[in-house]
Design an enzyme around this catalytic site. Structure first.
Site, PDB file in Angstrom:
ATOM      1  N   LYS A  70       0.846  -1.205   0.000  1.00 44.64           N
ATOM      2  CA  LYS A  70       0.000   0.000   0.000  1.00 44.64           C
ATOM      3  C   LYS A  70       0.877   1.249   0.000  1.00 44.64           C
ATOM      4  CE  LYS A  70      -3.962   1.940   2.565  1.00 44.64           C
ATOM      5  NZ  LYS A  70      -4.846   1.749   3.749  1.00 44.64           N
TER       6      LYS A  70
ATOM      7  N   SER B   1      -9.940  -0.771   6.936  1.00 46.72           N
ATOM      8  CA  SER B   1      -9.244  -0.705   5.651  1.00 46.72           C
ATOM      9  C   SER B   1      -8.429  -1.906   5.239  1.00 46.72           C
ATOM     10  CB  SER B   1      -8.380   0.551   5.600  1.00 46.72           C
ATOM     11  OG  SER B   1      -9.193   1.701   5.672  1.00 46.72           O
TER      12      SER B   1
ATOM     13  N   SER C  31      -9.581   1.631   2.822  1.00 52.71           N
ATOM     14  CA  SER C  31      -8.734   2.405   1.940  1.00 52.71           C
ATOM     15  C   SER C  31      -7.694   1.570   1.213  1.00 52.71           C
ATOM     16  CB  SER C  31      -8.026   3.500   2.762  1.00 52.71           C
ATOM     17  OG  SER C  31      -7.168   2.917   3.740  1.00 52.71           O
TER      18      SER C  31
END
Length: 527
Positions: free
Chosen positions: A117, A217, A193
């Site tokens: 990420k 997330s 996210s």
């Protein structure tokens, strides 16, 4: 004709001998001179290492295969999960191949290509948290967990798209890279996210991935893409070098296609880090290894409570049906189900747990990046105008409202009195019912359609674990409309990851719900 028979027989024998010799001299599929093609689709860490040992694949070939899949699928399908690939990945792979030839030993994560990420600092590789305001910024050091994973042999293959600054649990949209779609149905979202990591790992663009979880997330995107997602106990995994949303709630964690792979990553990621004081709470609570808890019979005699307070929050009928089937499957695998388990005064003990600490935390993070960071504060981010429109309100709100980590008002899960009380309410109930985990759907509704903000409903992940600090894992529990995945979430006691590993692994092995998205098949073999 009789005179010709001896000649014909000799000729046949010669031809037969030639054919036999030719057949025997041809390399078999397992011959080192011609390794069989290794298929990366749905492969696991154990599969990769076995292929290395057998000579069916090497690190350079593995990394090449994933890079080819990224090139073939990510942008051409508009999946848009990947921000950038690591230009050094193939050279690192060659070095790992040379190491294996020399030592004949594989590191714990030797040549495992990771999708990371974009809020994890990666030395020498752009890190932006999805923001144009940080475009071009290249950290000098890795986040603590990235450093540990690299030391174990893993390769940062690519950085993944995300909800900008991790603000949305619903979508993964950034001003840097646009919107990531759901690989099972491109008309739907992968949640946020960590949607970029989720979409990439689900579509087999990497072996495993890293996400972060402030409220949902890791678990939400994993649920939406038929992945396993581990939100570990707060303090088990260092957050140093990760761009924060609310540091009091944030944690990193693995996002993978199997429980075994998530467990292997967690084993490397867990541990004390002086750069993250919260990890002091993990000392003495980490087993020698987590893989010992991968027990396919791990549900036999397990007492598991059904938290109807969450599962009955206006569930979609198909998700509800999957959840009821999951309960039956747990029982079939040997679990004792306690249904329902009720937390007294849940609404009141869970109330007012969020704090507006983004400005405080992001300013500290940006300051630590040094003079090369293009922005130094939240005020700089807002002044730059470089952000996606959907987070403008969030940024403005946090400019005007900030609660510092003072006293016991907005502190961590181990000193904030509200959070301690909430955790005690949950664990007291678990003690009363003598259950080792509580279960509920990760989301009560299927993934929303792209652009349908009214369709974003049913998120159960934000209600307990982010505030109590307890571990919560999601594992696939099947598919609903239009081949859209759903996840089963298990909440455990603090630092009781071993129990959750046993339960999720046994459930996964008993049900085998995970399947690859049909839109991203194996690529044709190269000539």
């Amino acid at each position: 004709m009789r005179k010709l028979l001896p000649f014909i027989c000799v000729l046949l024998l010669l031809l037969g001998g030639f054919a036999l010799t030719s057949y025997r001299s041809a390399p078999t599929p397992h011959s080192p001179s011609k390794p069989k093609a290794f298929q990366v689709v749905e492969t696991t860490i154990a599969d990769v290492h076995q292929a290395f040992k057998q000579g069916d694949c090497n690190c350079e070939q593995l990394v090449t295969a994933y890079l080819q899949r990224i090139e073939a699928y990510d942008q051409p399908t508009k999946l848009n999960a990947i921000v950038l690939t690591n230009p050094q990945a193939l050279e690192i792979a060659r070095q790992l191949d040379a190491e294996y030839r020399s030592t004949k030993k594989l590191r714990p994560l030797h040549c495992i290509p990771l999708i990371v990420k974009d809020n994890y600092n990666t030395a020498g590789l752009q890190t932006t948290a999805g923001s144009l305001a940080l475009k071009g910024f290249v950290p000098l050091e890795d986040a603590t967990t990235v450093k540990a994973l690299k030391a174990a042999g893993a390769i940062v293959l690519a950085k993944s798209n995300m909800a900008e600054w991790a603000f949305s649990p619903m979508v993964s949209i950034s001003s840097l890279a646009g919107e990531t779609l759901n690989p099972y149905n491109l008309l739907h979202v992968p949640a946020g996210s960590s949607g970029g990591t989720a979409a990439a790992v689900a579509a087999n663009l990497g072996t495993a991935g890293l996400g972060t979880d402030t409220g949902n997330s890791i678990r939400g995107p994993s649920s939406h893409t038929a992945l396993v997602g581990f939100r570990p106990t707060l303090g088990l995994v260092s957050r140093a070098g990760i761009a924060p949303l609310y540091l009091r709630n944030d944690t990193g964690g693995p996002m993978t296609r199997t429980v075994a792979d998530a467990t292997r990553l967690l084993e490397v990621m867990a541990g004390y880090d002086p750069a993250d004081p919260l990890t002091k709470y993990s000392e003495g609570k980490i087993p020698k290894n987590y893989q010992q808890f991968l027990d396919k019979n791990g549900l036999k005699g397990a007492r598991i409570g059904v938290l109807r307070t969450l599962s009955e929050r206006k569930p979609d009928p198909q998700v509800k049906a999957l959840f009821e089937r999951a309960i039956a499957d747990l029982q079939k695998a040997g679990a004792i189900i306690v249904d329902p388990v009720e937390v007294p005064n849940f609404a009141s003990v869970s109330k007012d747990q969020w704090c507006s600490v983004f400005q405080h935390d992001i300013n500290d993070y940006l300051a630590a990046l040094g003079p090369q960071a293009p922005v130094k504060s939240l005020n700089d981010i807002v002044a730059s105008g470089k952000f996606a429109p959907y987070i403008a309100e969030n940024l403005t709100y946090h400019q005007q409202h900030t609660e510092g980590a003072q006293g016991t008002t907005c502190t961590d899960a181990y000193t904030d009195t509200k959070r301690i009380a909430f955790r005690k309410a949950i664990t007291d109930v678990m003690d009363r019912y003598q259950v080792s985990a509580l279960i509920y759907p990760t989301w009560n509704n299927p993934p929303a359609k792209v652009g349908d903000f009214k369709g974003y409903k049913g998120d159960n992940s934000q209600l307990i674990a982010p505030h109590t600090g307890q571990p919560a894992f999601t594992v696939p529990m099947g598919f609903t409309y239009d081949n859209l995945p759903a996840g089963l979430q298990l909440l455990g006691r603090p630092f009781d990851e071993p129990t959750l590993i046993k339960y999720t692994y046994a459930y996964e092995q008993a049900t085998k719900h995970r399947k690859a998205p049909a839109l991203f098949p194996a690529l044709p073999a190269s000539k």
